[in-house]
Design a protein around this motif. Structure first.
Motif, PDB file in Angstrom:
ATOM      1  N   GLY A 456       0.827  -1.196   0.000  1.00 29.08           N
ATOM      2  CA  GLY A 456       0.000   0.000   0.000  1.00 29.08           C
ATOM      3  C   GLY A 456       0.863   1.248   0.000  1.00 29.08           C
ATOM      4  O   GLY A 456       2.092   1.192  -0.121  1.00 29.08           O
ATOM      5  N   VAL A 457       0.207   2.389   0.136  1.00 26.95           N
ATOM      6  CA  VAL A 457       0.899   3.681   0.130  1.00 26.95           C
ATOM      7  C   VAL A 457       0.570   4.420   1.420  1.00 26.95           C
ATOM      8  O   VAL A 457      -0.497   4.227   2.024  1.00 26.95           O
ATOM      9  N   LEU A 458       1.526   5.283   1.834  1.00 29.66           N
ATOM     10  CA  LEU A 458       1.346   6.144   2.997  1.00 29.66           C
ATOM     11  C   LEU A 458       1.354   7.590   2.512  1.00 29.66           C
ATOM     12  O   LEU A 458       2.331   8.044   1.907  1.00 29.66           O
ATOM     13  N   SER A 459       0.293   8.312   2.766  1.00 36.02           N
ATOM     14  CA  SER A 459       0.234   9.722   2.344  1.00 36.02           C
ATOM     15  C   SER A 459       1.115  10.562   3.265  1.00 36.02           C
ATOM     16  O   SER A 459       1.007  10.488   4.490  1.00 36.02           O
ATOM     17  N   VAL A 460       2.010  11.328   2.652  1.00 41.58           N
ATOM     18  CA  VAL A 460       2.892  12.219   3.410  1.00 41.58           C
ATOM     19  C   VAL A 460       2.688  13.639   2.911  1.00 41.58           C
ATOM     20  O   VAL A 460       2.278  13.866   1.770  1.00 41.58           O
ATOM     21  N   TYR A 461       3.026  14.597   3.776  1.00 38.71           N
ATOM     22  CA  TYR A 461       2.716  16.011   3.530  1.00 38.71           C
ATOM     23  C   TYR A 461       1.210  16.116   3.290  1.00 38.71           C
ATOM     24  O   TYR A 461       0.431  15.640   4.104  1.00 38.71           O
ATOM     25  N   GLY A 462       0.806  16.735   2.197  1.00 34.31           N
ATOM     26  CA  GLY A 462      -0.589  16.684   1.768  1.00 34.31           C
ATOM     27  C   GLY A 462      -1.572  17.492   2.571  1.00 34.31           C
ATOM     28  O   GLY A 462      -2.776  17.258   2.476  1.00 34.31           O
ATOM     29  N   SER A 463      -1.112  18.474   3.366  1.00 36.27           N
ATOM     30  CA  SER A 463      -2.062  19.251   4.153  1.00 36.27           C
ATOM     31  C   SER A 463      -3.031  20.045   3.283  1.00 36.27           C
ATOM     32  O   SER A 463      -4.099  20.447   3.747  1.00 36.27           O
ATOM     33  N   LYS A 464      -2.678  20.293   2.033  1.00 36.64           N
ATOM     34  CA  LYS A 464      -3.584  20.988   1.107  1.00 36.64           C
ATOM     35  C   LYS A 464      -4.328  20.003   0.220  1.00 36.64           C
ATOM     36  O   LYS A 464      -5.545  20.101   0.060  1.00 36.64           O
ATOM     37  N   PHE A 465      -3.615  19.049  -0.353  1.00 33.21           N
ATOM     38  CA  PHE A 465      -4.241  18.114  -1.283  1.00 33.21           C
ATOM     39  C   PHE A 465      -5.266  17.229  -0.574  1.00 33.21           C
ATOM     40  O   PHE A 465      -6.334  16.940  -1.144  1.00 33.21           O
ATOM     41  N   LYS A 480      -7.510   1.562  -5.352  1.00 31.52           N
ATOM     42  CA  LYS A 480      -8.374   0.393  -5.160  1.00 31.52           C
ATOM     43  C   LYS A 480      -8.346  -0.512  -6.389  1.00 31.52           C
ATOM     44  O   LYS A 480      -8.289  -1.750  -6.261  1.00 31.52           O
ATOM     45  N   LYS A 481      -8.334   0.069  -7.594  1.00 26.66           N
ATOM     46  CA  LYS A 481      -8.316  -0.737  -8.807  1.00 26.66           C
ATOM     47  C   LYS A 481      -7.024  -1.543  -8.935  1.00 26.66           C
ATOM     48  O   LYS A 481      -7.007  -2.570  -9.615  1.00 26.66           O
ATOM     49  N   ARG A 482      -5.979  -1.097  -8.283  1.00 26.52           N
ATOM     50  CA  ARG A 482      -4.702  -1.803  -8.340  1.00 26.52           C
ATOM     51  C   ARG A 482      -4.478  -2.688  -7.123  1.00 26.52           C
ATOM     52  O   ARG A 482      -3.407  -3.280  -6.961  1.00 26.52           O
ATOM     53  N   GLY A 483      -5.460  -2.795  -6.245  1.00 26.57           N
ATOM     54  CA  GLY A 483      -5.391  -3.711  -5.106  1.00 26.57           C
ATOM     55  C   GLY A 483      -4.452  -3.245  -4.010  1.00 26.57           C
ATOM     56  O   GLY A 483      -3.856  -4.082  -3.318  1.00 26.57           O
ATOM     57  N   LEU A 484      -4.323  -1.942  -3.799  1.00 26.97           N
ATOM     58  CA  LEU A 484      -3.423  -1.396  -2.794  1.00 26.97           C
ATOM     59  C   LEU A 484      -4.208  -0.802  -1.633  1.00 26.97           C
ATOM     60  O   LEU A 484      -5.355  -0.377  -1.774  1.00 26.97           O
ATOM     61  N   MET A 485      -3.550  -0.752  -0.459  1.00 27.77           N
ATOM     62  CA  MET A 485      -4.141  -0.177   0.735  1.00 27.77           C
ATOM     63  C   MET A 485      -3.730   1.285   0.854  1.00 27.77           C
ATOM     64  O   MET A 485      -2.592   1.639   0.549  1.00 27.77           O
ATOM     65  N   TYR A 486      -4.640   2.115   1.316  1.00 29.16           N
ATOM     66  CA  TYR A 486      -4.347   3.527   1.550  1.00 29.16           C
ATOM     67  C   TYR A 486      -4.211   3.751   3.046  1.00 29.16           C
ATOM     68  O   TYR A 486      -5.129   3.468   3.827  1.00 29.16           O
ATOM     69  N   VAL A 487      -3.048   4.279   3.463  1.00 27.40           N
ATOM     70  CA  VAL A 487      -2.809   4.611   4.868  1.00 27.40           C
ATOM     71  C   VAL A 487      -2.667   6.121   4.956  1.00 27.40           C
ATOM     72  O   VAL A 487      -1.731   6.691   4.378  1.00 27.40           O
ATOM     73  N   ASP A 488      -3.584   6.751   5.665  1.00 28.05           N
ATOM     74  CA  ASP A 488      -3.540   8.201   5.800  1.00 28.05           C
ATOM     75  C   ASP A 488      -2.457   8.581   6.806  1.00 28.05           C
ATOM     76  O   ASP A 488      -2.347   7.975   7.879  1.00 28.05           O
ATOM     77  N   GLY A 489      -1.657   9.594   6.437  1.00 28.04           N
ATOM     78  CA  GLY A 489      -0.531   9.986   7.273  1.00 28.04           C
ATOM     79  C   GLY A 489      -0.886  10.723   8.540  1.00 28.04           C
ATOM     80  O   GLY A 489       0.006  11.062   9.332  1.00 28.04           O
ATOM     81  N   GLY A 490      -2.162  11.003   8.777  1.00 22.61           N
ATOM     82  CA  GLY A 490      -2.565  11.661  10.014  1.00 22.61           C
ATOM     83  C   GLY A 490      -2.532  13.170   9.950  1.00 22.61           C
ATOM     84  O   GLY A 490      -2.514  13.832  10.996  1.00 22.61           O
ATOM     85  N   MET A 491      -2.552  13.741   8.742  1.00 17.64           N
ATOM     86  CA  MET A 491      -2.573  15.198   8.640  1.00 17.64           C
ATOM     87  C   MET A 491      -3.913  15.742   9.131  1.00 17.64           C
ATOM     88  O   MET A 491      -4.967  15.129   8.944  1.00 17.64           O
ATOM     89  N   GLU A 492      -3.847  16.917   9.761  1.00 19.22           N
ATOM     90  CA  GLU A 492      -5.060  17.531  10.284  1.00 19.22           C
ATOM     91  C   GLU A 492      -6.002  17.908   9.146  1.00 19.22           C
ATOM     92  O   GLU A 492      -5.571  18.371   8.092  1.00 19.22           O
ATOM     93  N   ASP A 493      -7.284  17.664   9.352  1.00 17.19           N
ATOM     94  CA  ASP A 493      -8.339  17.965   8.378  1.00 17.19           C
ATOM     95  C   ASP A 493      -8.268  17.086   7.134  1.00 17.19           C
ATOM     96  O   ASP A 493      -8.904  17.396   6.120  1.00 17.19           O
ATOM     97  N   SER A 494      -7.531  15.994   7.195  1.00 18.89           N
ATOM     98  CA  SER A 494      -7.459  15.108   6.037  1.00 18.89           C
ATOM     99  C   SER A 494      -8.777  14.348   5.855  1.00 18.89           C
ATOM    100  O   SER A 494      -9.377  13.867   6.831  1.00 18.89           O
TER     101      SER A 494
END
Length: 581
Positions: A456-465, A480-494
């Motif tokens: 899967g992937v871990l979202s980093v930075y991204g406070s705007k996106f 999801k179409k590629r069968g990967l897990m999404y792990v949110d990096g814990g950014m505020e208001d994400s």
């Protein structure tokens, strides 16, 4: 009505007759003809008794002449002198001067006034002309102060102009002399050959330069002694050999590695020994002389006091041929025809746990950029700790295989646009909030193609996106179409976890960043908060960087989990088990 006019005309006629203008003109002509020099022409026509030239001598006494005229008139019996009508006036048409009765206006009175005014005007004009002549009159250098000041000012300007010309000429001469001196005395060293530079006989000089310039990149590397020390190896053991199928060094993408390329013909095991896997991938720490000195923030010595964690069973080799597909950037993950996903194939199996124990997952982030840091994170942390690789790092395939061999599951960093750029710089391939969905999909494919074997992937930075729901939905649907897990990096208001839940993708959310505030005390407080959060929610996920202090405090704390009734699990085992907040 006629008498006043006749009297006036008579008076005027008498005056002109007594002046004898014809005689005056004759005298002037005779004087002009008889003059022998210029002095005669310039003489004044003033009256002179001796010459008989008194122009007004024949005028006599006007009163006597008037008395004689009266007496003659009385003797002739022509009446009163006031009624005297001069015979010269008979030539005038008296009807020409008649006026109607009651007309009080006398035109001759107006003419007389005009004559007076003309005399006054002539006198004024003559006075003005005299004053003008006096103003223009110049004696010697003149007595006009304004003209003298103007002359002095013009002279001063002329002097300043001459001084400016002299100064400019001096500067030009100095420049010419300086240029000639530089050209003649700058030396005759021109561009030398590489052999001369290597031999040390001449210093390299750029083309067209006249001065001495030293460039360390042009010097040949120093000879390596036969007793050269072997290169640094991974903590605890020699790097594993993956056989002939080990991947070649990938092309450089994103941020360049801090380590220099090895010297040709050298190996990490020493001179004459076969080149190791690190050397083949360009990760050898041998420094080529003249390239420059690179001082990494962490070295192997930074982690020498940390004890490696007991080895765990390695995960299956990756990638699987059925779970990848080629693209213009490289291999991309996909779901095979049987429905198997990269998440299922590459995630670490969930360990046997007690159902009532709170579960904690740890993610170590930012790996791959530093060799010492990445090796320490792989060997020092337990296998249930997930490792997240930096997408801009070199040799990601090598590090993913190293991590999976030690039993770690791997995530790939997915950078996205931050709100405080450039203080938080996600790099050139970050997902953009204002980009089109197609542009972000292309960037996502580039990120996913940098290596294989991650679940899967871990979202980093991204406070705007991560606050733009439409953009997130497009990206998470592609994951999801590629069968990967999404792990949110814990950014505020994400909104990442909420969108992932809505589209039905595998997801998890980081609850705490342990080293958000640096320092030993701050780390210990964050670890205590993680304990309390896990006991409160039954599940807690934290992320931490691989700094020496963070790994030292983390490993020390992980050894106490059994005593505290907590259990460490892989982050992949907590997919879709947290509450949406």
């Amino acid at each position: 009505m006629k008498l006043p006019l006749i009297n006036k005309l008579s008076a005027v006629t008498g005056v002109f007759a007594r002046l004898n203008p014809m005689g005056l003109i004759a005298k002037l002509k005779s004087r002009k003809k008889g003059g022998d020099d210029e002095e005669d022409d310039d003489r004044d026509f003033r009256p002179s008794g001796s010459d008989g030239d008194d122009l007004f001598a024949d005028l006599g006494d006007l009163d006597e002449l008037d008395a004689e005229a009266r007496e003659k008139a009385e003797e002739d019996g022509e009446g009163d002198f006031d009624d005297f009508d001069n015979k010269e006036l008979d030539e005038f048409d008296e009807h020409e001067f008649d006026h109607q009765e009651g007309d009080e206006h006398d035109p001759f009175d107006d003419q007389a006034l005009d004559l007076d005014e003309a005399d006054e005007t002539s006198a004024d004009s003559a006075s003005d002309q005299v004053m003008k002549d006096l103003a223009d009159f110049d004696i010697g250098d003149g007595f006009d102060d304004d003209d003298e000041e103007d002359d002095e000012e013009e002279a001063q300007k002329a002097k300043l102009k001459k001084l400016g010309i002299l100064a400019g000429g001096g500067v030009a001469i100095a420049m010419v002399i300086g240029g000639l001196s530089w050209w003649l005395l700058g030396g005759d060293a021109g561009p030398q050959s590489t052999e001369d530079v290597a031999a040390g006989t001449h210093a390299p000089v750029p083309d067209g330069a006249g001065g001495l310039v030293l460039n360390l990149d042009d010097f040949a590397p120093a000879p390596v002694p036969e007793t050269a020390a072997p290169a640094l190896s991974a903590p605890g053991s020699t790097a594993p050999n993956f056989g002939a199928s080990a991947p070649e060094m990938p092309a450089t993408t994103g941020v360049e590695s801090a380590t220099a390329m090895p010297v040709e013909g050298m190996s990490s095991a020493g001179d004459g020994a076969p080149q190791s896997e690190l050397g083949r991938l360009g990760l050898d720490v041998q420094m080529e002389p003249g390239v420059g000195v690179v001082i990494p923030s962490t070295t192997k010595a930074s982690y020498e006091n940390l004890t490696p964690w007991p080895a765990a069973e390695p995960l299956q080799p990756a990638p699987l041929d059925t779970l990848v597909e080629p693209s213009e950037h490289g291999l991309l993950p996909k779901i095979d025809v049987e429905g198997n996903t990269p998440y299922d194939a590459y995630a670490r199996p969930e360990p046997q746990t007690k159902s009532g124990d709170p579960k904690i997952a740890i993610i170590v982030t930012g790996l791959g950029m530093s060799r010492a840091t990445t090796e320490a994170a792989i060997s020092i942390t337990p296998a249930d700790v997930a490792l997240s690789m930096d997408v801009y790092a070199r040799g990601l395939d090598f590090w993913v295989k190293r991590a999976r061999t030690a039993g770690h599951e791997v995530l790939l960093n997915m950078p996205s646009e931050s709100s405080d750029f450039p203080f938080s710089d996600p790099g050139p391939s970050a997902l953009k909030a204002l980009a089109t969905p197609d542009e972000n999909i292309k960037k996502l494919e580039w990120i996913l193609s940098q290596t294989t074997g991650y679940f899967g992937v871990l979202s980093v930075y991204g406070s705007k996106f991560l606050t733009v729901e439409e953009q997130l939905k497009t990206v998470i649907e592609a994951l999801k179409k590629r069968g990967l897990m999404y792990v949110d990096g814990g950014m505020e208001d994400s909104l990442g976890s909420r969108v992932a839940y809505q589209v039905g993708a595998k997801w998890a959310t980081v609850d705490l960043t342990l080293d958000a505030n640096p320092g030993r005390t701050a780390l210990d407080l964050q670890l205590q908060e993680l304990e309390a959060l896990a006991k409160k929610r039954a599940i807690a996920i934290a992320r931490v960087s691989a700094s020496p202090l963070a790994l030292e405090r983390l490993t020390t704390w992980l050894k106490t989990l059994d005593q505290k009734g907590l259990q460490l699990v892989p982050v992949s085992s907590l997919a879709n088990k947290q509450l949406i907040r």
